[in-house]
Design a protein around this motif. Structure first.
Motif, PDB file in Angstrom:
ATOM      1  N   SER A  38       1.014  -1.241   0.216  1.00 26.58           N
ATOM      2  CA  SER A  38      -0.193   0.179  -0.024  1.00 26.58           C
ATOM      3  C   SER A  38       0.934   1.084  -0.121  1.00 26.58           C
ATOM      4  O   SER A  38       1.927   0.937  -0.049  1.00 26.58           O
ATOM      5  N   GLY A  42       0.352   8.116  -2.341  1.00 26.84           N
ATOM      6  CA  GLY A  42       0.611   7.519  -3.799  1.00 26.84           C
ATOM      7  C   GLY A  42       0.164   8.865  -4.572  1.00 26.84           C
ATOM      8  O   GLY A  42      -0.977  10.075  -4.395  1.00 26.84           O
ATOM      9  N   SER A  52      -4.609   4.658  -1.990  1.00 25.95           N
ATOM     10  CA  SER A  52      -3.596   3.817  -2.133  1.00 25.95           C
ATOM     11  C   SER A  52      -4.148   2.294  -1.601  1.00 25.95           C
ATOM     12  O   SER A  52      -2.467   2.285  -0.380  1.00 25.95           O
ATOM     13  N   PHE A  58       0.511  -1.150  -6.897  1.00 28.15           N
ATOM     14  CA  PHE A  58       0.817  -0.288  -7.050  1.00 28.15           C
ATOM     15  C   PHE A  58       2.511  -0.841  -7.812  1.00 28.15           C
ATOM     16  O   PHE A  58       2.875  -0.931  -6.472  1.00 28.15           O
ATOM     17  N   GLY A 132      -1.321   2.225 -11.097  1.00 25.23           N
ATOM     18  CA  GLY A 132      -1.769   1.676  -9.949  1.00 25.23           C
ATOM     19  C   GLY A 132      -2.940   0.405 -10.983  1.00 25.23           C
ATOM     20  O   GLY A 132      -3.614   1.964 -11.802  1.00 25.23           O
TER      21      GLY A 132
END
Ligand code: BTN
Length: 245
Positions: A38, A42, A52, A58, A132
């Motif tokens: 995570s 982001g 995120s 990611f 993403g």
């Protein structure tokens, strides 16, 4: 085809793109994939945040690009096509469209976002292709609707890790294509372009301009036909489809 770039799992981190930039500034430019479970900060295009939470993918492909900025300019389109190629494999039948320049969407809901960043010069020119992809979660509270791979598959789940394995292959193929020539990429991109031939609004530096999305130029610019008949080339901006969300 597969790039044998190592994959580094970073756990919880601010941003895989930011981490790639830190490595570049420290002189550690190694072709690789950086992946976070995570992200706490982001980043998206146009200085927007990228929500995120874990369960989604990611990742940043971080590499030296000998072709420099002229190849890097093709990467938003190549990377978006890599995502739609991946979706065709792991969520077959999902009607993925690409919104200029590089959002992957399904029925106007965002599946994926891409942030390309570059730096360095000559032999040290580097690219970060930050990708993403909503895999398990459809982020809420964003400015537009979202979708995710799980909803598109309908039945069986797939992990972000398995999605990345497929993405590494599709990205390798599209990067190779980008390094050769833009035209085949441009043609492939136009086949899945969202809003082509429709009236769109493009917001450029907070000023909206409306017109018909007529074509994509050989340098990747969006060609907008204005109501007065003139053509305007858009090189940066945020596209929305008029009458749609
Ligand atoms: C956008 O649609 O605005 C682009 C979003 C890009 C998000 C990805 S997630 C992995 C990488 N790290 C970041 O901080 N951003 C990109």
């Amino acid at each position: 085809m597969r790039l044998d770039w190592p994959v580094y799992h970073l756990g919880v981190i601010d941003s895989t793109n930011t981490e790639a930039q830190r490595r570049a500034k420290a002189g550690h430019i190694e072709n690789c994939w950086l992946v976070a479970e995570s992200q706490t900060a982001g980043r998206g295009r146009l200085q927007r945040p990228w929500l995120s939470s874990s369960g989604n993918l990611f990742s940043s492909a971080f590499f030296r690009e000998p072709g420099g900025i002229s190849i890097a300019a093709r990467l938003p389109f190549a990377t978006a096509l890599a995502v739609s190629d991946m979706a065709a494999i792991i969520a077959p039948g999902a009607p993925v469209k690409l919104k200029w320049p590089n959002d992957a969407r399904v029925n106007q809901a965002k599946l994926s976002g891409i942030l390309i960043e570059t730096g360095g010069q000559g032999q040290d020119f580097w690219v970060v292709a930050g990708i993403g992809i909503n895999i398990a979660e459809c982020p809420e509270g964003t400015s537009q609707a979202t979708t995710c791979i799980h909803d598109l598959r309908g039945d069986t789940l797939i992990s972000a890790e398995d999605a990345l394995s497929v993405l590494r292959e599709t990205f390798a193929r599209r990067l190779e294509q980008a390094r050769q020539s833009f035209e085949p990429l441009r043609e492939d991109w136009l086949k899945v372009a969202e809003g082509l031939g429709e009236t769109v609004r493009v917001t450029v530096s907070d000023s909206p301009v409306e017109g018909v999305f007529e074509d994509m130029a050989p340098d990747g610019a969006l060609i907008l036909r204005l109501p007065n008949g003139e053509r305007q080339m858009i090189r940066a901006g945020d596209v929305s489809l008029i009458g749609r969300t």
